[in-house]
Design a protein around this motif. Structure first.
Motif, short mmCIF file in Angstrom:
data_model
loop_
_atom_site.label_atom_id
_atom_site.label_comp_id
_atom_site.label_asym_id
_atom_site.label_seq_id
_atom_site.Cartn_x
_atom_site.Cartn_y
_atom_site.Cartn_z
N THR A 82 -21.98 0.22 -19.23
CA THR A 82 -22.55 -1.14 -19.25
C THR A 82 -21.85 -2.10 -18.30
O THR A 82 -22.39 -3.17 -18.01
CB THR A 82 -22.50 -1.71 -20.67
N ALA A 83 -20.67 -1.76 -17.81
CA ALA A 83 -19.97 -2.63 -16.86
C ALA A 83 -18.96 -1.80 -16.08
O ALA A 83 -18.40 -0.83 -16.61
CB ALA A 83 -19.25 -3.77 -17.59
N THR A 84 -18.73 -2.18 -14.83
CA THR A 84 -17.75 -1.50 -13.99
C THR A 84 -17.03 -2.51 -13.12
O THR A 84 -17.57 -3.56 -12.78
CB THR A 84 -18.42 -0.47 -13.04
N TRP A 85 -15.77 -2.19 -12.78
CA TRP A 85 -14.98 -2.97 -11.84
C TRP A 85 -14.19 -2.00 -10.98
O TRP A 85 -13.79 -0.94 -11.46
CB TRP A 85 -14.01 -3.91 -12.54
N GLY A 86 -13.98 -2.37 -9.73
CA GLY A 86 -13.16 -1.54 -8.86
C GLY A 86 -13.83 -0.21 -8.55
O GLY A 86 -15.05 -0.10 -8.45
N SER A 87 -13.02 0.82 -8.41
CA SER A 87 -13.51 2.13 -7.98
C SER A 87 -13.95 2.97 -9.17
O SER A 87 -13.46 4.09 -9.37
CB SER A 87 -12.43 2.86 -7.18
N ALA A 88 -14.86 2.44 -9.98
CA ALA A 88 -15.37 3.18 -11.13
C ALA A 88 -16.14 4.40 -10.65
O ALA A 88 -16.86 4.33 -9.65
CB ALA A 88 -16.25 2.28 -11.98
N PRO A 89 -16.03 5.52 -11.37
CA PRO A 89 -16.63 6.77 -10.89
C PRO A 89 -18.13 6.85 -11.03
O PRO A 89 -18.77 7.63 -10.32
CB PRO A 89 -15.96 7.83 -11.78
N ARG A 90 -18.73 6.09 -11.94
CA ARG A 90 -20.18 6.15 -12.15
C ARG A 90 -20.73 4.72 -12.21
O ARG A 90 -20.08 3.81 -12.73
CB ARG A 90 -20.50 6.88 -13.45
N PRO A 91 -21.94 4.49 -11.71
CA PRO A 91 -22.49 3.14 -11.69
C PRO A 91 -22.96 2.67 -13.05
O PRO A 91 -23.17 3.47 -13.97
CB PRO A 91 -23.67 3.28 -10.72
N ARG A 92 -23.13 1.37 -13.17
CA ARG A 92 -23.72 0.79 -14.38
C ARG A 92 -25.07 1.43 -14.64
O ARG A 92 -25.85 1.69 -13.74
CB ARG A 92 -23.90 -0.73 -14.21
N GLY A 93 -25.33 1.66 -15.93
CA GLY A 93 -26.60 2.27 -16.31
C GLY A 93 -26.56 3.77 -16.42
O GLY A 93 -27.52 4.39 -16.90
N SER A 94 -25.46 4.41 -16.00
CA SER A 94 -25.36 5.87 -16.12
C SER A 94 -25.33 6.27 -17.58
O SER A 94 -24.72 5.60 -18.42
CB SER A 94 -24.11 6.38 -15.41
N HIS A 95 -25.97 7.39 -17.90
CA HIS A 95 -26.09 7.84 -19.28
C HIS A 95 -25.46 9.21 -19.50
O HIS A 95 -25.39 10.04 -18.59
CB HIS A 95 -27.56 7.99 -19.68
N MET A 96 -25.05 9.44 -20.75
CA MET A 96 -24.69 10.77 -21.22
C MET A 96 -25.26 10.93 -22.63
O MET A 96 -24.96 10.13 -23.52
CB MET A 96 -23.17 10.98 -21.24
N LEU A 97 -26.11 11.93 -22.81
CA LEU A 97 -26.72 12.21 -24.11
C LEU A 97 -25.92 13.30 -24.80
O LEU A 97 -25.63 14.34 -24.20
CB LEU A 97 -28.17 12.66 -23.91
N VAL A 98 -25.57 13.07 -26.07
CA VAL A 98 -24.69 13.98 -26.80
C VAL A 98 -25.39 14.52 -28.04
O VAL A 98 -25.93 13.76 -28.85
CB VAL A 98 -23.38 13.28 -27.20
N HIS A 99 -25.37 15.82 -28.19
CA HIS A 99 -25.95 16.53 -29.34
C HIS A 99 -24.93 16.60 -30.47
O HIS A 99 -23.72 16.55 -30.24
CB HIS A 99 -26.36 17.94 -28.90
N GLN A 100 -25.42 16.73 -31.67
CA GLN A 100 -24.53 16.84 -32.84
C GLN A 100 -23.56 18.01 -32.70
O GLN A 100 -22.41 17.94 -33.18
CB GLN A 100 -25.36 17.00 -34.11
N ASP A 101 -23.98 19.09 -32.03
CA ASP A 101 -23.12 20.27 -31.91
C ASP A 101 -22.13 20.17 -30.74
O ASP A 101 -21.39 21.12 -30.48
CB ASP A 101 -23.96 21.53 -31.80
N GLY A 102 -22.11 19.04 -30.04
CA GLY A 102 -21.15 18.83 -28.96
C GLY A 102 -21.69 19.05 -27.57
O GLY A 102 -21.04 18.69 -26.58
N ARG A 103 -22.88 19.61 -27.44
CA ARG A 103 -23.48 19.75 -26.11
C ARG A 103 -23.80 18.37 -25.56
O ARG A 103 -24.03 17.42 -26.30
CB ARG A 103 -24.75 20.58 -26.18
N PHE A 104 -23.84 18.26 -24.25
CA PHE A 104 -24.20 16.96 -23.66
C PHE A 104 -24.91 17.16 -22.33
O PHE A 104 -24.79 18.20 -21.68
CB PHE A 104 -22.96 16.07 -23.48
N GLU A 105 -25.65 16.13 -21.95
CA GLU A 105 -26.35 16.09 -20.68
C GLU A 105 -26.05 14.76 -20.01
O GLU A 105 -26.07 13.72 -20.65
CB GLU A 105 -27.87 16.24 -20.89
N GLY A 106 -25.75 14.78 -18.71
CA GLY A 106 -25.43 13.55 -18.00
C GLY A 106 -23.94 13.30 -17.94
O GLY A 106 -23.11 14.11 -18.39
N SER A 107 -23.57 12.15 -17.37
CA SER A 107 -22.16 11.82 -17.20
C SER A 107 -21.98 10.31 -17.13
O SER A 107 -22.83 9.60 -16.59
CB SER A 107 -21.63 12.46 -15.91
#
Length: 309
Positions: A29-54
């Motif tokens: 939701t917010a970044t400053w400086g040399s943040a690795p991913r831009p604002r708005g980037s998503h990561m979806l997480v499953h109950q079992d620990g799997r995930f999609e995105g970063s």
């Protein structure tokens, strides 16, 4: 923030595949400086620990996964902050430095509603932008573009497209670069001998005359049009169609001398000097490119620069 097309499409598809399981969604939701991913980037997480995105390129994903597991268990949203000076970044897990804020929401009607994934997907299919607003205090996301204070607005742009006119050797390399950059390429050329599946495997092909093909595809602020055929009968109609639309990036291959002649032809066709000035010619960034691959690379770089502007 505009997110790469294929990345967002994969996340939407994953949300659909995991719809029967408890999920959490993490968003930068917010970044400053040399943040690795831009604002708005998503990561979806499953109950079992799997995930999609970063949300960080890997450096804080472990902490986010832990927070997501807690959110899935108790249904409460969480706000996380990670920040560090560059010189000490490795010690705390943010090696790129900078500062990021992340919101973790349950994928529920009281958080990020599951239906919103479908709304984003539908808008992208129609070639339209969609804005969602999140109340950071309440952790709930709604469809809106002008919220009040302490809200975060995420704009989901239409998929980025590249219309390549002229199925020449440079086009083969350019189509490959485009796909790697999550830009969907289409090859337009009425010459059947050039436009073949063997030469352009996996790329959408259009054998109509370029003016008709470009106009019907309605280029917009997420579209680039690049002419490569060196044949004015093919390139000029495509450029005119692109200039009559809000096309983000328009480029034409050729020398400065050939572009001067092109300007004369377009002017005679009734195109204004202001419109003609939109054309990037010679196409691409000046990198002293040699050979089809390097020329394609310079054009791809010019396209991305235009998208970012």
């Amino acid at each position: 923030m505009t997110k790469p097309a294929a990345e967002l499409d994969r996340l939407i598809a994953t949300a659909r595949d995991w719809s029967d399981a408890p999920l959490a969604l993490a968003t930068v939701t917010a970044t400053w400086g040399s943040a690795p991913r831009p604002r708005g980037s998503h990561m979806l997480v499953h109950q079992d620990g799997r995930f999609e995105g970063s949300v960080s390129g890997g450096c804080v994903e472990g902490e986010v996964l832990h927070a997501a597991a807690e959110t899935i268990r108790d249904g409460r949203h969480r706000r996380l902050e990670f920040g560090v000076a560059d010189e000490s970044a490795w010690e705390v897990g943010l090696p790129c430095g900078g500062h990021i804020e992340i919101l973790v929401q349950p994928v529920t009607d009281g958080g990020f509603s599951p239906a919103l994934f479908g709304r984003i997907g539908d808008a992208r299919t129609r070639g339209e932008a969609l804005s969602l607003a999140t109340d950071l205090a309440a952790g709930q996301t709604i469809e809106a573009s002008e919220p009040g204070e302490n809200w975060f607005v995420n704009r989901y742009a239409p998929p980025r497209r590249l219309l390549i006119v002229g199925a020449v050797q440079i086009a083969q390399a350019l189509a490959g670069f485009a796909r790697g950059l999550d830009v969907a390429p289409t090859l337009i050329d009425p010459r059947g001998r050039f436009l073949t599946n063997e030469r352009f495997p996996g790329v959408e092909l259009d054998d109509r005359w370029p003016d008709e093909a470009v106009a019907e595809r309605r280029p917009d602020a997420a579209t680039a049009v690049v002419t490569l055929s060196h044949d004015p009968k093919i390139d000029d109609p495509a450029l005119i169609a692109a200039l009559r639309a809000p096309t983000c990036y328009i480029a034409a291959l050729g020398s400065r001398r050939s572009h001067a002649k092109r300007v004369e032809r377009l002017t005679a066709a009734g195109i204004s000097a202001e419109q003609i000035a939109r054309i990037d010619a010679p196409a691409g960034l000046s990198i002293n490119a040699q050979g089809p691959a390097e020329i394609a690379l310079s054009i791809a770089a010019g396209m991305i620069a235009a998208f970012r502007r």
